[in-house]
Write an enzyme that holds these catalytic residues in place. Structure first.
Site, short mmCIF file in Angstrom:
data_model
loop_
_atom_site.label_atom_id
_atom_site.label_comp_id
_atom_site.label_asym_id
_atom_site.label_seq_id
_atom_site.Cartn_x
_atom_site.Cartn_y
_atom_site.Cartn_z
N GLY A 21 0.83 -1.21 0.00
CA GLY A 21 0.00 0.00 0.00
C GLY A 21 0.86 1.24 0.00
N ASN A 22 0.23 2.39 0.26
CA ASN A 22 0.98 3.64 0.32
C ASN A 22 0.35 4.55 1.37
OD1 ASN A 22 -1.09 5.41 -1.02
ND2 ASN A 22 -0.77 3.90 -2.64
N ARG A 23 0.97 5.70 1.60
CA ARG A 23 0.57 6.54 2.72
C ARG A 23 -0.54 7.53 2.39
NH1 ARG A 23 5.47 9.58 4.53
NH2 ARG A 23 4.02 10.36 6.08
N SER A 24 -1.15 7.42 1.23
CA SER A 24 -2.21 8.38 0.89
C SER A 24 -3.40 8.21 1.85
CB SER A 24 -2.67 8.13 -0.54
OG SER A 24 -3.83 8.88 -0.79
#
Ligand code: CTP
Length: 399
Positions: A208-211
């Site tokens: 995933g990512n930090r958005s």
């Protein structure tokens, strides 16, 4: 009405109900958003909440008496100056007075003397709210253009519950500010993606990512408040989607591509604010990947995902405006513009909203700082501040 984004003169009318204590939150909400707040409280309201509290929060004197400040004609001056009047809580009695156009107290004269939008947040027991007299008064006020926010349904002052609770202060402030905005996007259909995709590795893990989705959600809210019909394609959001928009869940890059393509034909504007994974695991383990004592850690093979923005740009319908985002770790502004213009050209976007990100800025924060760049490398607009005001600047740049 002042220019969009300029501070407003807001009259907060507070009447005598137990929910008056929540009106402190309403006044605070407008002050925090940078507006000049003047409280007009009835005598009844001041039995529930103290004048010093209201003066401290609103940073202005509280007005109650029709016979104070007569020399400055205060009974009409406040109404004439107001850009917005919000009455929260509005009791059944106040609603009846307003519907009848009574001018027996300072709130009544202020409302009658004003041409500003009027927002009313009723609060009373369910029986009083449902009473035919109250309902007829509300219908009259609505017909005259007042915006009625709530009441919500829930626990009331006693043991009873039902419709009659005052709407939450945040909702009142947001709806009231919406009522002052130009409806310049009425009739425009806007498709917005937001949040970070998660590409599964096994049933419990993902890449995933930090958005957080905050900027995309703010765009959806801003567009809706300006009258657009908004569809929000949501990957993983850390904030709730705004009311009044259609939400379609799309947690992975693959699903987001399918949903966006499906929705593309009915959009005038598409904004890809989602942080879409560029890579996903080639294989998804159907069972949880276990560690095996003595064995090497597993290697995860990745494959490219489709670029959704480029795909949408290739399938662009007549006159469709397509906007992408670029989150970059470059420090130099000129380099940021160059990278954004190159990205706009490569992906076929009309505009790229470029922002600098790092461990301590961009993702997950309440504020943002962006440059809006076209494929020719011109900076069409710049914006900094809370994500909602940045969202409005982005929408302004659509032209
Ligand atoms: N985007 C997309 N599909 C992807 C990846 C990104 O539609 N698979 C969109 C994002 O929603 C955003 C824009 O493309 O609007 C820019 O994303 P970014 O990841 O910064 O672009 P890349 O070209 O992948 O960036 P880089 O060249 O830095 O890898």
């Amino acid at each position: 009405m002042p220019a969009p984004g300029a501070p407003l003169t807001v009259v907060v009318g507070i009447t005598g109900g137990i929910a008056a204590y929540k009106a402190v939150g309403v006044a605070r909400g407008f002050v925090s958003a940078g507006h000049d707040v003047h409280v007009v409280a009835t005598e009844g309201a001041l039995r529930f909440v103290g004048r010093p509290t209201l003066e401290a929060i609103s940073r202005n004197p509280v007005h109650t008496d029709l016979y104070e400040g007569v020399a400055e004609v205060r009974h009409v001056a406040l109404g004439q100056r107001a850009d917005l009047i919000v009455i929260a809580p509005a009791t059944a009695h106040t609603i009846a007075s307003l519907a009848a156009g009574l001018a027996g107290d300072l709130l009544g004269t202020t409302v009658l003397a004003s041409e500003a939008p009027i927002v009313i947040a009723p609060a009373m027991h369910t029986e009083m709210w449902m009473n035919a007299a109250t309902q007829a008064n509300i219908a009259t006020l609505r017909e005259r253009g007042a915006l009625i926010v709530g009441p919500a349904s829930g626990r009331l002052t006693g043991d009873d519950s039902g419709p009659g609770r005052m709407a939450e202060p945040d909702e009142i402030v947001r709806s009231a500010l919406d009522a002052t905005r130009p409806r310049d996007l009425a009739g425009t259909r806007i498709l917005i993606s937001a949040g970070g995709t998660r590409e599964p590795l096994d049933p419990v893990r993902y890449l995933g990512n930090r958005s957080s989705g905050r900027q995309g959600v703010a765009l959806a809210e801003a567009a809706r408040s300006r009258g657009a019909t908004v569809t929000l394609v949501a990957a993983h959001l850390e904030v709730p989607a705004p009311a009044g928009v259609t939400v379609i869940e799309a947690g992975t890059a693959k699903r987001m591509l399918a949903v966006m393509r499906d929705q593309q034909p009915s959009a005038d504007v598409i904004i890809m604010a989602a942080a879409v994974a560029d890579f996903r695991p080639v294989a998804q383990s159907p069972v949880k990947i276990k560690k095996v004592e003595g064995a090497e850690p597993p290697t995860i093979a990745l494959e490219r995902t489709d670029d959704i923005l480029s795909t949408l740009a290739r399938g662009r319908t007549d006159g469709q405006c397509i906007v992408g985002f670029a989150a970059e770790t470059v420090d130099d502004a000129a380099e940021l513009v160059r990278v954004a213009a190159e990205k706009a050209t490569r992906k076929g976007a009309d505009l790229i909203v470029a922002n600098r990100v790092g461990h301590d800025r961009g993702f997950g924060r309440a504020t943002n700082e962006v440059m809006i760049v076209n494929p020719a490398g011109s900076v069409v607009a710049e914006a900094a501040g809370d994500k909602l005001s940045v969202a409005h600047r982005i929408l302004d740049a659509l032209g």
